[in-house]
Design a protein around this motif. Structure first.
Motif, PDB file in Angstrom:
ATOM      1  N   ALA A 120       1.075  -1.132  -0.032  1.00  0.00           N
ATOM      2  CA  ALA A 120       0.161   0.023   0.056  1.00  0.00           C
ATOM      3  C   ALA A 120       0.833   1.198   0.036  1.00  0.00           C
ATOM      4  O   ALA A 120       1.496   1.547   1.116  1.00  0.00           O
ATOM      5  CB  ALA A 120      -0.733  -0.067   1.221  1.00  0.00           C
ATOM      6  N   SER A 121       0.907   1.847  -1.162  1.00  0.00           N
ATOM      7  CA  SER A 121       1.947   2.893  -1.293  1.00  0.00           C
ATOM      8  C   SER A 121       1.609   4.211  -2.210  1.00  0.00           C
ATOM      9  O   SER A 121       0.712   3.847  -2.805  1.00  0.00           O
ATOM     10  CB  SER A 121       3.408   2.298  -1.967  1.00  0.00           C
ATOM     11  OG  SER A 121       4.327   3.461  -2.345  1.00  0.00           O
ATOM     12  N   THR A 122       2.196   5.293  -1.761  1.00  0.00           N
ATOM     13  CA  THR A 122       1.828   6.420  -2.669  1.00  0.00           C
ATOM     14  C   THR A 122       2.528   6.806  -3.951  1.00  0.00           C
ATOM     15  O   THR A 122       2.259   7.285  -4.724  1.00  0.00           O
ATOM     16  CB  THR A 122       1.937   7.729  -1.846  1.00  0.00           C
ATOM     17  OG1 THR A 122       3.123   7.823  -1.247  1.00  0.00           O
ATOM     18  CG2 THR A 122       0.835   7.494  -0.530  1.00  0.00           C
ATOM     19  N   ALA A 148      -1.143  -2.337  -4.310  1.00  0.00           N
ATOM     20  CA  ALA A 148      -1.981  -0.927  -4.385  1.00  0.00           C
ATOM     21  C   ALA A 148      -1.093   0.468  -4.330  1.00  0.00           C
ATOM     22  O   ALA A 148      -0.299   0.615  -3.578  1.00  0.00           O
ATOM     23  CB  ALA A 148      -3.096  -0.764  -3.222  1.00  0.00           C
ATOM     24  N   CYS A 149      -1.335   1.199  -5.450  1.00  0.00           N
ATOM     25  CA  CYS A 149      -0.640   2.350  -5.881  1.00  0.00           C
ATOM     26  C   CYS A 149      -1.198   3.680  -5.672  1.00  0.00           C
ATOM     27  O   CYS A 149      -2.421   3.704  -5.593  1.00  0.00           O
ATOM     28  CB  CYS A 149       0.083   2.361  -7.173  1.00  0.00           C
ATOM     29  SG  CYS A 149       0.982   0.875  -7.457  1.00  0.00           S
ATOM     30  N   GLY A 150      -0.380   4.631  -5.184  1.00  0.00           N
ATOM     31  CA  GLY A 150      -0.929   6.002  -4.899  1.00  0.00           C
ATOM     32  C   GLY A 150      -1.960   6.525  -6.087  1.00  0.00           C
ATOM     33  O   GLY A 150      -3.113   7.124  -5.751  1.00  0.00           O
ATOM     34  N   ASP A 151      -1.900   6.385  -7.266  1.00  0.00           N
ATOM     35  CA  ASP A 151      -2.668   6.776  -8.245  1.00  0.00           C
ATOM     36  C   ASP A 151      -3.988   6.057  -8.495  1.00  0.00           C
ATOM     37  O   ASP A 151      -4.871   6.443  -9.313  1.00  0.00           O
ATOM     38  CB  ASP A 151      -2.023   6.542  -9.633  1.00  0.00           C
ATOM     39  CG  ASP A 151      -0.704   7.809  -9.578  1.00  0.00           C
ATOM     40  OD1 ASP A 151      -1.068   8.817  -8.879  1.00  0.00           O
ATOM     41  OD2 ASP A 151      -0.045   7.646 -10.612  1.00  0.00           O
ATOM     42  N   GLN A 152      -4.132   4.793  -7.504  1.00  0.00           N
ATOM     43  CA  GLN A 152      -5.459   4.230  -7.549  1.00  0.00           C
ATOM     44  C   GLN A 152      -6.465   4.800  -6.856  1.00  0.00           C
ATOM     45  O   GLN A 152      -7.523   4.182  -6.880  1.00  0.00           O
ATOM     46  CB  GLN A 152      -5.176   2.859  -7.534  1.00  0.00           C
ATOM     47  CG  GLN A 152      -4.303   2.061  -8.472  1.00  0.00           C
ATOM     48  CD  GLN A 152      -3.965   0.460  -8.069  1.00  0.00           C
ATOM     49  OE1 GLN A 152      -2.820   0.494  -7.036  1.00  0.00           O
ATOM     50  NE2 GLN A 152      -4.435  -0.305  -8.401  1.00  0.00           N
ATOM     51  N   VAL A 153      -6.233   5.847  -5.840  1.00  0.00           N
ATOM     52  CA  VAL A 153      -6.963   6.142  -5.042  1.00  0.00           C
ATOM     53  C   VAL A 153      -7.263   7.773  -5.081  1.00  0.00           C
ATOM     54  O   VAL A 153      -6.256   8.393  -5.560  1.00  0.00           O
ATOM     55  CB  VAL A 153      -6.703   5.778  -3.535  1.00  0.00           C
ATOM     56  CG1 VAL A 153      -6.942   4.218  -3.349  1.00  0.00           C
ATOM     57  CG2 VAL A 153      -5.167   6.185  -3.251  1.00  0.00           C
ATOM     58  N   ARG A 154      -8.386   8.349  -4.543  1.00  0.00           N
ATOM     59  CA  ARG A 154      -8.476   9.675  -4.787  1.00  0.00           C
ATOM     60  C   ARG A 154      -7.436  10.561  -3.973  1.00  0.00           C
ATOM     61  O   ARG A 154      -7.169  11.744  -4.154  1.00  0.00           O
ATOM     62  CB  ARG A 154      -9.978  10.099  -4.603  1.00  0.00           C
ATOM     63  CG  ARG A 154     -10.263  11.642  -4.490  1.00  0.00           C
ATOM     64  CD  ARG A 154     -11.859  11.775  -4.380  1.00  0.00           C
ATOM     65  NE  ARG A 154     -12.442  11.332  -5.519  1.00  0.00           N
ATOM     66  CZ  ARG A 154     -13.793  11.304  -5.597  1.00  0.00           C
ATOM     67  NH1 ARG A 154     -14.573  11.910  -4.616  1.00  0.00           N
ATOM     68  NH2 ARG A 154     -14.359  10.667  -6.599  1.00  0.00           N
TER      69      ARG A 154
END
Length: 249
Positions: A120-122, A148-154
Motif C-alpha cells: 500500500a504505497s503512494t 495498491a499504488c497511489g494513483d489508484q485512490v483519490r
C-alpha cells in the motif's frame, strides 16, 4: 482472529529509497535547467508532502514567482515527474537501492507460512516494479498478492484510502492484517484503516510523531513473523474466574 496478511509501505519501509528519489528529482531539475537543487535537509521537509507530483507542485508554490511563470511550471509538473520516474528506475536498476535489514527474511517467512503479502504505497507502479525487480529479481512482483499504488485512490496518505483498497482487494477485515510503515503519514493512514501498525523509521522520518503505532523498531532485523503476530495480537489473559475453572477441569 488469525493474521492472514502483512501490508507494506514501499519507500522507506521495504527500502530506504529517499536518497535515490532526491537524486532523481535533482537530475530532472538539471535536465530542464530549472536551477533547483534539493538538499537532504530540504528534501526531508518536502517529504511532509505525500506524492512526487504533489511535492514538486508544493515547492513551486513556495517560490517567489509571477503568476504566468508559476502556471507554466505547474503545467510542467506531470512531465517533470515522468522524467524523474525514469531517472529513479535507472538508479535502482544499477543497484543504487537495497532492501532494509530483515525485510527479505520476513517476506520469505510470511510466504512460507501461507501469509499473504500486500503493498500500500503512494508511489507509482513503475517505481514499485523497478524496486522489486532490482532487489528481489523476477519473483519480486509474484511475492505480493496485492499491489495498491497511489494513483489508484483519490486521496493519498495520510488518508486511509490506499490501505482500504489493499484490504478490499485481499478480501480481509483489518483485524486479519498488519501494516508496516516508516512515516507518520503512513502510520496515520494505516491506523485510520483499522490496522495495527509496526513502524521502522529512517533518517528521513525518525523525528516524526509515531504515537498510535503498535510498535516502533529501528528495523525488521531479528523480528520473526510469529513474534510479530504475538506482539500485535497477544493472547488474552484469563480472568480469575476463568483461571479457576481451567484449573479444576
Amino acid at each position: 482472529m488469525s493474521i492472514e496478511a502483512l501490508i507494506f509501505d514501499v519507500d522507506g519501509t521495504l527500502a530506504d529509497t529517499e536518497e535515490a528519489h532526491r537524486i532523481s528529482f535533482n537530475s530532472v531539475f538539471e535536465q530542464y535547467r530549472l536551477g533547483w537543487t534539493w538538499t537532504r535537509a530540504e528534501y526531508r521537509q518536502l517529504l511532509e508532502v505525500p506524492g512526487g507530483k504533489e511535492r514538486i507542485a508544493s515547492y513551486i508554490a513556495s517560490l517567489p514567482l509571477g503568476t504566468a511563470e508559476r502556471q507554466r511550471l505547474l503545467a510542467l509538473v506531470p512531465q517533470l515527474h515522468a522524467d524523474k520516474t525514469r531517472f529513479y528506475g535507472e538508479v535502482v536498476s544499477e543497484g543504487g537501492v537495497t532492501l532494509r535489514d530483515g525485510v527479505e527474511r520476513l517476506l520469505n517467512e510470511a510466504v512460507a507460512q501461507g501469509c499473504h503479502l500486500a503493498i500500500a504505497s503512494t508511489t507509482t507502479a513503475a517505481n514499485i516494479n523497478a524496486l522489486l525487480n532490482a532487489t528481489l529479481g523476477p519473483r519480486g512482483l509474484d511475492l505480493f498478492a496485492v499491489i495498491a499504488c497511489g494513483d489508484q485512490v483519490r486521496a493519498k496518505k495520510p488518508a486511509p484510502d490506499i490501505y482500504r483498497l489493499a484490504l478490499d482487494t485481499l478480501g480481509l477485515p483489518p483485524e486479519q492484517a498488519l501494516a508496516v510503515e516508516d512515516s507518520a503519514h503512513g502510520l496515520r493512514a494505516a491506523t485510520a484503516a483499522g490496522l495495527w501498525t509496526l513502524v521502522t523509521p529512517t533518517f528521513w522520518t525518525q523525528d516524526s510523531d509515531f504515537r498510535g503505532a503498535g510498535l516502533v523498531l529501528p528495523s525488521l532485523a531479528g523480528l520473526g513473523l510469529d513474534e510479530l503476530i504475538r506482539i500485535a495480537r497477544p493472547a488474552s489473559t484469563a480472568s480469575p474466574v476463568q483461571a479457576l475453572y481451567q484449573e479444576t477441569r
